[in-house]
Design a protein around this motif. Structure first.
Motif, PDB file in Angstrom:
ATOM      1  N   THR A  26      44.805   0.839  80.809  1.00 24.56           N
ATOM      2  CA  THR A  26      45.438  -0.005  81.821  1.00 24.56           C
ATOM      3  C   THR A  26      45.018   0.386  83.229  1.00 24.56           C
ATOM      4  OG1 THR A  26      47.385   1.445  81.691  1.00 24.56           O
ATOM      5  CG2 THR A  26      47.442  -0.595  80.404  1.00 24.56           C
ATOM      6  N   SER A  27      44.320   1.509  83.353  1.00 27.32           N
ATOM      7  CA  SER A  27      43.793   1.972  84.640  1.00 27.32           C
ATOM      8  C   SER A  27      42.770   3.064  84.332  1.00 27.32           C
ATOM      9  CB  SER A  27      44.920   2.524  85.520  1.00 27.32           C
ATOM     10  OG  SER A  27      45.277   3.844  85.130  1.00 27.32           O
ATOM     11  N   THR A  35      45.140   5.807  82.600  1.00 24.77           N
ATOM     12  CA  THR A  35      46.303   5.501  81.764  1.00 24.77           C
ATOM     13  C   THR A  35      45.910   4.633  80.579  1.00 24.77           C
ATOM     14  OG1 THR A  35      46.856   3.587  83.152  1.00 24.77           O
ATOM     15  CG2 THR A  35      47.995   5.677  83.637  1.00 24.77           C
ATOM     16  N   THR A  93      53.213   3.771  78.298  1.00 22.10           N
ATOM     17  CA  THR A  93      52.046   4.142  79.087  1.00 22.10           C
ATOM     18  C   THR A  93      51.873   5.656  79.053  1.00 22.10           C
ATOM     19  OG1 THR A  93      52.255   2.241  80.567  1.00 22.10           O
ATOM     20  CG2 THR A  93      51.007   4.136  81.385  1.00 22.10           C
ATOM     21  N   THR A 132      49.513   8.925  80.355  1.00 23.62           N
ATOM     22  CA  THR A 132      48.596   9.331  81.420  1.00 23.62           C
ATOM     23  C   THR A 132      47.718  10.476  80.920  1.00 23.62           C
ATOM     24  OG1 THR A 132      50.232   8.708  83.089  1.00 23.62           O
ATOM     25  CG2 THR A 132      48.451  10.149  83.798  1.00 23.62           C
ATOM     26  N   GLU A 155      39.425  -2.275  83.029  1.00 24.09           N
ATOM     27  CA  GLU A 155      40.483  -1.682  83.852  1.00 24.09           C
ATOM     28  C   GLU A 155      40.239  -0.187  84.095  1.00 24.09           C
ATOM     29  OE1 GLU A 155      40.887  -3.824  81.515  1.00 24.09           O
ATOM     30  OE2 GLU A 155      42.168  -5.434  82.278  1.00 24.09           O
TER      31      GLU A 155
END
Length: 587
Positions: free
Chosen positions: A230-231, A234, A241, A243, A399
């Protein structure tokens, strides 16, 4: 009834095993001390570990699966089929309890705030990278979307070798008279259901090594679900989520299906469902002539299936410049075993004559272009084995800022690191430009951990990667396989050959088909590759691989004393040929 009693025993054994694994978790974690690394295979030496304590990795809040797989429950049978697993007998149920437990979401109720490493994928790459991180003191997680163990355990190396062992037994029985063993005139018969039952039983024995319980016991948090970036740091799984400091993409690959007319609409088979067969197909057409294609062609021919292999090239291994003698020998032996080869052929059309049903195999008509002619074959099994594509779709790589190519995989540098996100690594079949082999995936996983978490610079260029096709005889290669392949790369070479024609062990085994060819840089003993065709070539190739890895010249192999009589003396024979070429002679 007996079947009900067997199921009750299965449930009790499952419960006992779960409790045993839980109670041994602390013992396992204490054994894998943060003061030294623990691995199940060789790795680049290092005593460095992360500074987390074993308690940091404790899975004291393990979430136990709700219930084991039940072979008598219709819903369970349907769920298993959605995972491409059938029949759901006690052995497949045992395997699924390990690699995809029912109602399982995660192994802990308290995920770490930040993980040192998260692996997406639960094949060799995901298992090795996440377990090794945890065993070396790191906070690790592994995300398993399908079946832990990946292709190798479930639909590749493991089930195929179980089938090949049965095929070998059949061939041995047929040769019994040659060794003075009488079968009383009776021809051997094949009980295919027993063959497949043994496959599932043997696979279930291996499955705990890749199961969720074993992975969580090593200190890794296991999440069963689809993981997606998602990033850049992450990952989301099951709505949560996570990390990470470092991540490993280990999502593997899948079979590719060519766009021939009618093929994608037909009930074709790939390795992903081949090992679910419950009935022996009378006729099989194999599209492709690589490892899966040839192993299964020889195997099913031994079972009594009429097998036809369709290959686009004129000879085996032509596209990669494989050894011509080895290719011709292998094709000759497979032909003698009942396999028909159609070379310079392509599929013109596939027509489905009968769909697959619960009790009936499908029926297809395959129209071929064979040279300038058309040829029509009918078959109950059309095995597509034309290559593999990387699983990189829908992972959120955009992403994460991770560069990739559809089909080819994540673009990595020589450290197995994404070229566009230094905190993401890719290993195995989903990494672009690397050999698609289970042992390559496992080794890259160790490389990724070493480089990502311990600041090393272990490079892919340092890898020496052997490959084996487990036909009879086996066909093993490493590095530059032949003079032809060397010429394509512009490398001048000398090739030294140790044949089995005069190898005493091969003579006594009545198995003289084969050789060892070692490729050296021209005028030197520097080994740059080899091809070995022989029984147990997969074991013999390791000596050459070790020599290449540690810069041992061919004369070093020739001077290494080999036990007599062994097939491996063929390697020494190639070495002695090199030594003899440098002899000083008396006038």
């Amino acid at each position: 009834s007996h079947s009900l009693w067997s199921h009750m025993m299965h449930l009790l054994k499952h419960h006992h095993r779960q409790m045993k694994l839980r109670s041994s978790s602390l013992l396992l974690l204490l054994s894998f001390s943060p003061t030294g690394s623990f691995t199940t295979s060789s790795e680049k030496p290092s005593t460095t570990c992360l500074k987390n304590t074993a308690a940091d990795n404790s899975n004291s809040n393990i979430m136990t699966p709700a219930d084991p797989w039940n072979p008598f429950d219709k819903q369970h049978i349907e769920e298993a089929r959605k995972l491409d697993v059938w029949p759901l007998d006690k052995y497949n149920a045992k395997t699924l309890d390990e690699v995809h437990p029912r109602s399982y979401t995660q192994s802990t109720t308290e995920p770490h705030q930040v993980y040192d490493l998260i692996a997406i994928g639960a094949g060799a790459g995901g298992l090795v990278s996440s377990k090794q991180t945890a065993r070396r003191g790191g906070k690790a997680a592994m995300i398993s979307a399908h079946l832990a163990g990946g292709d190798c355990l479930n639909v590749g190396c493991v089930p195929s070798k179980a089938l090949l062992r049965a095929a070998k037994a059949i061939k041995e029985v047929k040769r019994a008279a040659e060794f003075g063993i009488s079968l009383g005139g009776a021809a051997p018969t094949i009980d295919f259901k027993v063959v497949m039952n043994r496959l599932r039983e043997r696979r279930s024995v291996i499955s705990p090594a890749d199961g969720h319980d074993g992975t969580s016991s090593a200190g890794t948090h296991v999440f069963q679900g689809f993981g997606k970036f998602t990033s850049p740091n992450t990952i989301e799984v099951n709505g949560k989520t996570l990390t990470f400091k470092k991540a490993v993409v280990a999502t593997g690959g899948r079979p590719t299906v060519p766009d021939y007319p009618g093929l994608k609409e037909a009930p074709y088979t790939t390795n992903e469902v081949l090992f679910n067969l419950e009935e022996l197909p009378p006729r099989m057409v194999v599209l492709g002539s690589g490892v899966i294609a040839l192993e299964m062609a020889q195997c099913f021919a031994a079972f009594g299936t009429h097998v036809t292999v369709i290959q686009r090239a004129e000879r085996l291994f032509q596209s990669k410049g494989g050894d011509q003698e080895g290719a011709a020998l292998l094709q000759k032996i497979l032909t003698e075993d009942g396999v028909t080869f159609l070379s310079k052929s392509t599929i013109a059309n596939v027509e489905t004559l009968r769909e697959r049903s619960k009790d009936t195999l499908p029926l297809m008509k395959v129209t071929l272009n064979v040279g300038e002619e058309k040829q029509v074959l009918e078959c109950e099994c059309l095995l597509v084995a034309t290559g593999r594509a990387s699983n990189v779709e829908n992972l959120g790589l955009e992403e994460a800022g991770v560069e990739y190519q559809l089909g080819k995989g994540v673009t990595v540098n020589d450290l197995a690191q994404s070229v566009s996100n230094e905190n993401v690594y890719a290993v195995g079949d989903c990494a672009a430009g690397v050999p698609r082999l289970t042992h390559m995936s496992g080794e890259m996983a160790k490389q990724a951990v070493q480089n990502a978490l311990f600041g090393d610079d272990w490079k892919l260029i340092d890898f020496v990667v052997p490959a084996v096709m487990y036909t009879e005889p086996e066909y093993a290669t490493v590095g530059i396989e032949s003079a032809d392949q060397a010429a394509r790369k512009g490398i001048e070479v000398d090739v030294y050959r140790g044949g089995l024609e005069h190898n005493d062990r091969a003579i006594l085994e009545s198995d003289q088909n084969g050789f060892c060819k070692i490729v050296c840089e021209k005028g030197t003993g520097k080994i740059i590759g080899a091809t070995i065709v022989a029984a147990r070539a997969g074991e013999i190739i390791n000596e050459v691989t070790l020599a290449m890895k540690h810069n041992i010249s061919l004369d070093g192999i020739g001077r290494n004393i080999h036990p007599y009589p062994t097939t491996g003396e063929a390697v020494m024979g190639a070495g002695l040929q090199y030594i003899n070429s440098k002899w000083t002679r008396l006038d």
